[in-house]
Design an enzyme around this catalytic site. Structure first.
Site, PDB file in Angstrom:
ATOM      1  N   PRO A   2      47.682  36.497  29.267  1.00  0.00           N
ATOM      2  CG  PRO A   2      49.438  36.047  30.053  1.00  0.00           C
ATOM      3  CD  PRO A   2      48.813  36.788  29.056  1.00  0.00           C
ATOM      4  CD  GLU A   3      41.166  35.865  30.161  1.00  0.00           C
ATOM      5  OE1 GLU A   3      40.417  35.742  30.964  1.00  0.00           O
ATOM      6  OE2 GLU A   3      41.119  35.666  28.984  1.00  0.00           O
TER       7      GLU A   3
END
Length: 282
Positions: A2-3
């Site tokens: 996840p960014e």
């Protein structure tokens, strides 16, 4: 992994669902999720209320009413879910927060890379030193062109690798690095220190706008990301470079190609994104 847009999506979901809820019990099916003393963690959160959910880069900061903060990093595949108290833990549930309102907060992680640490609010860097090294958030106010010009000028790294360095700009990962470089017509292997002020201004604009657009679409689901409601992101339908190797460039029609930059898969257009030479030695 996840960014920033995905973590921000999780943050907003948790903010809506658990702020005001009090922790009555903590169970640890996988104690290694806690960095430090797991018993001290449990003691430090019991009977406290969640008062706010903040974010710094890819870190979630779960604020508690007793002056503590849970610092949470999702790493590869960490996910939160809020369910009825009677819900059965998932196969990969690592920590369970029972809440006074007859609900549970599960943290689930199939890869088991995610970590949590308990910190004194305002002194989170003592528990998680990496927080203190993060670069600016990719926003209009925090990410200034003057800061970018100074930082990029000091690095000979390929610009793709530079963007992935969380100490330079917080929150950009592999997906969004490919996207903003394609939008800016910058080759991912171009050394950071050869980019002009005009190129950096364009890159800055695209970083800020791309992050905002991705957040508005609730992030990107490529493999397994989902928010606290179990919903997948929608930004994968908007991607212009990442995941489109061997497909035509949306600008010029040339087939996009995929290479490795710093051991990370990297997709770009060989016509629109021309590699610039390193600066010659004086």
């Amino acid at each position: 992994m996840p960014e920033l847009p995905e973590v921000e999506t999780v943050r907003r979901g948790l903010e809506n669902l658990i702020v005001g809820s009090r922790i009555t019990q903590v169970r640890l099916p996988y104690p290694k999720v806690i960095t430090g003393d797991s018993q001290a963690f449990i003691t430090g959160v019991l009977q406290a209320q969640f008062t706010a959910i903040d974010r710094r880069g890819k870190y979630l900061l779960l604020r508690l009413s007793n002056g503590h903060t849970i610092v949470s990093h999702l790493r590869m595949e960490g996910q939160y879910s809020v369910e009825p108290l009677s819900a059965t833990p998932h196969k990969h549930t690592e920590i369970i927060f029972e809440l006074a309102d007859e609900r549970v907060l599960f943290y689930n992680d199939t890869r088991r890379f995610g970590r949590m640490a308990l910190a004194t609010t305002g002194h989170e860097t003592l528990a998680v030193p990496a927080l203190g090294k993060l670069g600016p958030e990719p926003t209009e106010t925090a990410l200034t062109i003057a800061d970018m010009i100074a930082k990029f000028a000091r690095s000979k790294k390929p610009v793709k690798s530079f963007l992935l360095d969380q100490n330079q700009i917080a929150g950009i990962g592999n997906i969004y690095a490919d996207e903003v470089l394609w939008q800016s017509r910058i080759h991912p292997e171009t050394p950071a220190n050869v980019l002009t002020a005009a190129q950096l201004a364009t890159l800055r604009t695209n970083i800020i706008s791309e992050m905002a657009r991705a957040i508005a679409h609730h992030g990107t689901t490529v493999h397994s990301f989902s928010n606290v409601f179990g919903e997948v992101g929608q930004f994968q339908n908007e991607l212009q470079a990442y995941g489109r190797a061997d497909q035509p460039c949306l600008r010029c029609g040339t087939m996009l190609i995929k290479i490795k930059v710093g051991q990370r898969g990297t997709t770009f257009c060989p016509v629109c994104q021309i590699k610039q030479a390193a600066k010659s030695k004086e």
